[in-house]
Design a protein around this motif. Structure first.
Motif, PDB file in Angstrom:
ATOM      1  N   TRP A 257      -9.489  -9.427  -2.676  1.00  0.00           N
ATOM      2  CA  TRP A 257      -8.472  -8.928  -3.601  1.00  0.00           C
ATOM      3  C   TRP A 257      -8.974  -8.801  -5.042  1.00  0.00           C
ATOM      4  O   TRP A 257      -8.297  -8.199  -5.869  1.00  0.00           O
ATOM      5  CB  TRP A 257      -7.255  -9.846  -3.567  1.00  0.00           C
ATOM      6  CG  TRP A 257      -6.414  -9.645  -2.346  1.00  0.00           C
ATOM      7  CD1 TRP A 257      -6.614 -10.179  -1.113  1.00  0.00           C
ATOM      8  CD2 TRP A 257      -5.240  -8.819  -2.243  1.00  0.00           C
ATOM      9  NE1 TRP A 257      -5.638  -9.740  -0.235  1.00  0.00           N
ATOM     10  CE2 TRP A 257      -4.789  -8.920  -0.912  1.00  0.00           C
ATOM     11  CE3 TRP A 257      -4.536  -8.033  -3.147  1.00  0.00           C
ATOM     12  CZ2 TRP A 257      -3.652  -8.233  -0.463  1.00  0.00           C
ATOM     13  CZ3 TRP A 257      -3.409  -7.352  -2.696  1.00  0.00           C
ATOM     14  CH2 TRP A 257      -2.980  -7.457  -1.372  1.00  0.00           C
TER      15      TRP A 257
ATOM     16  N   TRP B 260      -8.369  -1.198  -2.515  1.00  0.00           N
ATOM     17  CA  TRP B 260      -7.483  -1.331  -1.363  1.00  0.00           C
ATOM     18  C   TRP B 260      -8.262  -1.333  -0.051  1.00  0.00           C
ATOM     19  O   TRP B 260      -7.880  -2.002   0.904  1.00  0.00           O
ATOM     20  CB  TRP B 260      -6.425  -0.224  -1.383  1.00  0.00           C
ATOM     21  CG  TRP B 260      -5.330  -0.481  -2.363  1.00  0.00           C
ATOM     22  CD1 TRP B 260      -5.038   0.233  -3.483  1.00  0.00           C
ATOM     23  CD2 TRP B 260      -4.384  -1.559  -2.327  1.00  0.00           C
ATOM     24  NE1 TRP B 260      -3.971  -0.321  -4.145  1.00  0.00           N
ATOM     25  CE2 TRP B 260      -3.548  -1.415  -3.458  1.00  0.00           C
ATOM     26  CE3 TRP B 260      -4.162  -2.624  -1.453  1.00  0.00           C
ATOM     27  CZ2 TRP B 260      -2.505  -2.304  -3.727  1.00  0.00           C
ATOM     28  CZ3 TRP B 260      -3.125  -3.508  -1.723  1.00  0.00           C
ATOM     29  CH2 TRP B 260      -2.308  -3.344  -2.844  1.00  0.00           C
TER      30      TRP B 260
ATOM     31  N   SER C 295       0.253  -3.603  -8.688  1.00  0.00           N
ATOM     32  CA  SER C 295       0.559  -2.769  -7.533  1.00  0.00           C
ATOM     33  C   SER C 295       2.063  -2.536  -7.467  1.00  0.00           C
ATOM     34  O   SER C 295       2.845  -3.140  -8.218  1.00  0.00           O
ATOM     35  CB  SER C 295       0.069  -3.446  -6.247  1.00  0.00           C
ATOM     36  OG  SER C 295       0.855  -4.589  -5.966  1.00  0.00           O
TER      37      SER C 295
ATOM     38  N   GLN D 166      -8.612   3.116  -4.727  1.00  0.00           N
ATOM     39  CA  GLN D 166      -8.856   3.242  -3.296  1.00  0.00           C
ATOM     40  C   GLN D 166      -9.931   2.281  -2.795  1.00  0.00           C
ATOM     41  O   GLN D 166      -9.804   1.720  -1.700  1.00  0.00           O
ATOM     42  CB  GLN D 166      -9.221   4.680  -2.944  1.00  0.00           C
ATOM     43  CG  GLN D 166     -10.477   5.201  -3.627  1.00  0.00           C
ATOM     44  CD  GLN D 166     -10.827   6.602  -3.144  1.00  0.00           C
ATOM     45  OE1 GLN D 166     -10.963   6.843  -1.953  1.00  0.00           O
ATOM     46  NE2 GLN D 166     -10.962   7.530  -4.090  1.00  0.00           N
TER      47      GLN D 166
ATOM     48  N   TRP E 209      -2.653   3.536  -5.703  1.00  0.00           N
ATOM     49  CA  TRP E 209      -3.536   3.451  -4.540  1.00  0.00           C
ATOM     50  C   TRP E 209      -4.693   4.438  -4.654  1.00  0.00           C
ATOM     51  O   TRP E 209      -5.827   4.117  -4.282  1.00  0.00           O
ATOM     52  CB  TRP E 209      -2.739   3.707  -3.259  1.00  0.00           C
ATOM     53  CG  TRP E 209      -2.043   2.493  -2.745  1.00  0.00           C
ATOM     54  CD1 TRP E 209      -0.969   1.871  -3.304  1.00  0.00           C
ATOM     55  CD2 TRP E 209      -2.375   1.742  -1.570  1.00  0.00           C
ATOM     56  NE1 TRP E 209      -0.608   0.783  -2.544  1.00  0.00           N
ATOM     57  CE2 TRP E 209      -1.445   0.681  -1.476  1.00  0.00           C
ATOM     58  CE3 TRP E 209      -3.346   1.872  -0.579  1.00  0.00           C
ATOM     59  CZ2 TRP E 209      -1.469  -0.248  -0.446  1.00  0.00           C
ATOM     60  CZ3 TRP E 209      -3.363   0.947   0.465  1.00  0.00           C
ATOM     61  CH2 TRP E 209      -2.435  -0.090   0.519  1.00  0.00           C
TER      62      TRP E 209
ATOM     63  N   ASN F 258      -8.065  -4.110   2.926  1.00  0.00           N
ATOM     64  CA  ASN F 258      -7.660  -3.796   4.304  1.00  0.00           C
ATOM     65  C   ASN F 258      -8.807  -3.468   5.252  1.00  0.00           C
ATOM     66  O   ASN F 258      -8.599  -3.349   6.458  1.00  0.00           O
ATOM     67  CB  ASN F 258      -6.685  -2.611   4.284  1.00  0.00           C
ATOM     68  CG  ASN F 258      -5.368  -2.957   3.648  1.00  0.00           C
ATOM     69  OD1 ASN F 258      -4.802  -4.008   3.908  1.00  0.00           O
ATOM     70  ND2 ASN F 258      -4.857  -2.056   2.803  1.00  0.00           N
TER      71      ASN F 258
END
Length: 281
Positions: free
Chosen positions: A217, A28, A231, A25, A21, A32
């Motif tokens: 994604w 991700w 992941s 970053q 992660w 999100n």
């Protein structure tokens, strides 16, 4: 870092999962970030307020909160040393002076009492071994009348990325993958469970509102499949398979994802619960 109660999650988030992660970053956040607006709009942050960001990760929402409340302050709390290292570096690079980060377990971390006006979290609250202890600790850190706005993942069947893994049902050990129960990403997938835990921790007027957002994604199906399988959850599945099965899994997942390719990248929607409540005044 102070004492840790949630040892299994601490190991994961200071191991491969946290490193992945931290290194990814921005990716991700692309996944999100569509949830940031509903989270922050509901939090209704005001200048001068003090914000606690629970499970802040690499600090994207903490930095947004800090900008919204200046000259107030935002504190990010997380179990993951690798992600907090990135969070501090990014805040320094962006010149955000009213933000800080602490390495700790929200279940037991010694947060200053009555110190925060609002606590927020973008999918950082689903990993507690004792959620009532964590929420009780957070409640103590809020001022009387202080509010929480938390996002938790909703039902697995309403999450497109998890649905894409259905292509692997017969070749990988998918049993229990994505099932509600905790700690884990879907531990608070049932709204009544989530609001009940908040009430048990002493919060009032606990409510859950369903929200949905799209995330990017990857550039295309191949890129997204590689990212998903590298992941933590994907890597866990592949570790239980032989080389040929791993290759087949990547091929199948890529083909399943092709239907979601757009000119702007591979986009999938996710669904969450926006949880709100207040500490008694």
């Amino acid at each position: 870092m102070h004492g840790i109660a949630n040892t299994a999650q601490a190991q994961a988030w200071n191991g491969y999962e946290g490193a992945h992660w931290a290194a990814n970053q921005d990716r991700w956040n692309a996944v999100n970030g569509g949830f940031d607006r509903p989270l922050l709009d509901t939090a209704a942050l005001r200048p001068g307020e003090h914000v606690l960001d629970v499970g802040c990760g690499a600090g994207a929402t903490t930095r947004l909160a800090a900008r919204a409340v200046g000259p107030g302050r935002a504190l990010g709390l997380d179990l993951s040393g690798p992600m907090l290292e990135r969070a501090r570096a990014r805040a320094a690079d962006e010149g955000i002076a009213n933000v800080s980060f602490e390495h700790g377990d929200a279940q037991v971390h010694p947060l200053a009492p009555d110190a925060f006006d609002v606590a927020i979290s973008r999918f950082g609250i689903m990993f507690f071994t004792d959620p009532v202890a964590a929420f009780t600790n957070i409640a103590r850190a809020l001022r009387p009348g202080g509010r929480i706005v938390f996002l938790s993942a909703a039902a697995p069947e309403s999450t497109q990325w998890l649905g894409a893994f259905g292509a692997l049902d017969d070749i990988l050990p998918m049993r229990g993958f994505g099932a509600p129960g905790g700690p884990g990403m879907f531990s608070l997938a049932d709204a009544d469970t989530a609001t009940g835990l908040l009430t048990a921790a002493g919060f009032h007027d606990a409510r859950a509102a369903r929200v949905q957002a799209y995330g990017t994604w990857g550039r295309d199906a191949e890129d997204a499949a590689r990212f998903m399988l590298d992941s933590g959850p994907g890597r866990h599945l592949l570790e239980q398979a032989d080389t040929a099965t791993r290759a087949l899994a990547r091929t199948r997942l890529t083909e399943r994802l092709r239907r979601h390719e757009t000119p702007d990248g591979l986009r999938l929607h996710g669904t969450g619960w926006l949880l709100t409540a207040r500490r008694q005044a």
